[in-house]
Design a protein around this motif. Structure first.
Motif, PDB file in Angstrom:
ATOM      1  N   GLU A 154      61.484  37.561  51.270  1.00  0.00           N
ATOM      2  CA  GLU A 154      60.576  36.725  52.051  1.00  0.00           C
ATOM      3  C   GLU A 154      59.384  37.541  52.565  1.00  0.00           C
ATOM      4  O   GLU A 154      58.247  37.056  52.593  1.00  0.00           O
ATOM      5  CB  GLU A 154      61.333  36.111  53.233  1.00  0.00           C
ATOM      6  CG  GLU A 154      60.507  35.181  54.100  1.00  0.00           C
ATOM      7  CD  GLU A 154      60.213  33.838  53.458  1.00  0.00           C
ATOM      8  OE1 GLU A 154      59.383  33.096  54.011  1.00  0.00           O
ATOM      9  OE2 GLU A 154      60.801  33.530  52.398  1.00  0.00           O
ATOM     10  N   ILE A 155      59.631  38.787  52.955  1.00  0.00           N
ATOM     11  CA  ILE A 155      58.555  39.661  53.427  1.00  0.00           C
ATOM     12  C   ILE A 155      57.555  39.921  52.305  1.00  0.00           C
ATOM     13  O   ILE A 155      56.333  39.812  52.486  1.00  0.00           O
ATOM     14  CB  ILE A 155      59.135  40.984  53.953  1.00  0.00           C
ATOM     15  CG1 ILE A 155      60.026  40.733  55.168  1.00  0.00           C
ATOM     16  CG2 ILE A 155      58.021  41.961  54.321  1.00  0.00           C
ATOM     17  CD1 ILE A 155      60.891  41.927  55.559  1.00  0.00           C
ATOM     18  N   SER A 187      56.062  36.594  57.598  1.00  0.00           N
ATOM     19  CA  SER A 187      56.658  37.826  57.083  1.00  0.00           C
ATOM     20  C   SER A 187      57.140  38.722  58.209  1.00  0.00           C
ATOM     21  O   SER A 187      58.193  39.366  58.100  1.00  0.00           O
ATOM     22  CB  SER A 187      55.637  38.588  56.223  1.00  0.00           C
ATOM     23  OG  SER A 187      55.377  37.910  55.024  1.00  0.00           O
ATOM     24  N   GLY A 211      55.598  36.810  51.406  1.00  0.00           N
ATOM     25  CA  GLY A 211      54.545  36.530  52.368  1.00  0.00           C
ATOM     26  C   GLY A 211      53.276  37.312  52.069  1.00  0.00           C
ATOM     27  O   GLY A 211      52.162  36.786  52.194  1.00  0.00           O
ATOM     28  N   SER A 233      55.699  46.646  52.295  1.00  0.00           N
ATOM     29  CA  SER A 233      55.116  45.304  52.386  1.00  0.00           C
ATOM     30  C   SER A 233      54.418  45.110  53.727  1.00  0.00           C
ATOM     31  O   SER A 233      53.316  44.555  53.799  1.00  0.00           O
ATOM     32  CB  SER A 233      56.197  44.234  52.198  1.00  0.00           C
ATOM     33  OG  SER A 233      56.809  44.349  50.939  1.00  0.00           O
TER      34      SER A 233
END
Length: 220
Positions: free
Chosen positions: A25-26, A52, A29, A97
């Motif tokens: 998900e991070i 994120s 994003g 990230s």
């Protein structure tokens, strides 16, 4: 050999998968933030970057719980070491990230030459694809499908090589546009930005290597 889920238990298996999904998900994003900025939708870009950050907070909590549980619930020493190293590599994916996302919040994105923005677009896409495959491989490994896990992991290596090529192209373009860009600080920020995105695929490949190695061991 028993399945990984049998070696580490269902609860820890679930925790590791949850952690992997939050890391995904991070990275996702970051990818979506780049897409929004490329289409001049800065408000939506900031929203996904904030999402994120929330995913990173959840991921940190899960990671700490995993670390606490590993020492008490895994009997095999090599499995404990494998889990610890895998979680560390996924943590580095998340950290890279976040670093890239921070650059997005301070760089005047539309001042970046179009060719360099294309490099950013390509690198962010590869980063997301690489993490998707890492999670697919991890899910397959926990499910006991070692062959599929190894196949997913091998594809991450191909993605990392493409990211290396994109980074080299980005550096080449920085030289090309460097003389035309009056703001020297912006050149440095762009360089560091694209390198931070490329690091995501480096660490994703490391995580994939651990998945492939254990998959091959459990398959014998």
């Amino acid at each position: 050999m028993p399945r990984l889920s049998e070696l580490i238990g269902r609860e820890l298996s679930s925790m590791i998968l949850s952690y992997g999904r939050e890391v995904k998900e991070i990275v996702r994003g970051l990818r979506e933030g780049v897409e929004f900025l490329n289409t001049m939708r800065s408000g939506e870009a900031m929203e996904v970057l904030a999402r994120s950050i929330r995913a990173d907070t959840r991921a940190d909590n899960i990671r700490r719980d995993i670390i606490l549980k590993v020492g008490t619930s895994i009997k095999e020493g090599y499995i404990r070491e494998w889990v610890a190293r895998l979680i560390r590599r996924l943590d580095l994916v998340a950290e890279s990230s976040k670093e890239a996302a921070r650059y997005l919040t301070i760089i005047p994105y539309l001042e970046i030459p179009v060719e360099l923005r294309d490099v950013v677009e390509s690198l962010s896409k590869l980063a997301a694809e690489g993490m998707d495959l890492v999670l697919d491989g991890l899910e397959a490994l926990i499910e006991g499908d070692e062959e599929r896990a190894a196949a997913h992991a091998s594809r991450v290596e191909e993605i990392e090589e493409r990211a290396d090529d994109a980074l080299v192209n980005g550096r080449r373009l920085l030289i090309k546009y460097g003389e035309r860009m009056r703001n020297a600080a912006l050149i440095v920020l762009i360089r560091d930005f694209i390198e931070s995105i490329e690091k995501i695929t480096d660490y994703a490949e490391d995580a994939a290597d651990y998945i492939r190695t254990l998959a091959l061991r459990l398959a014998t």
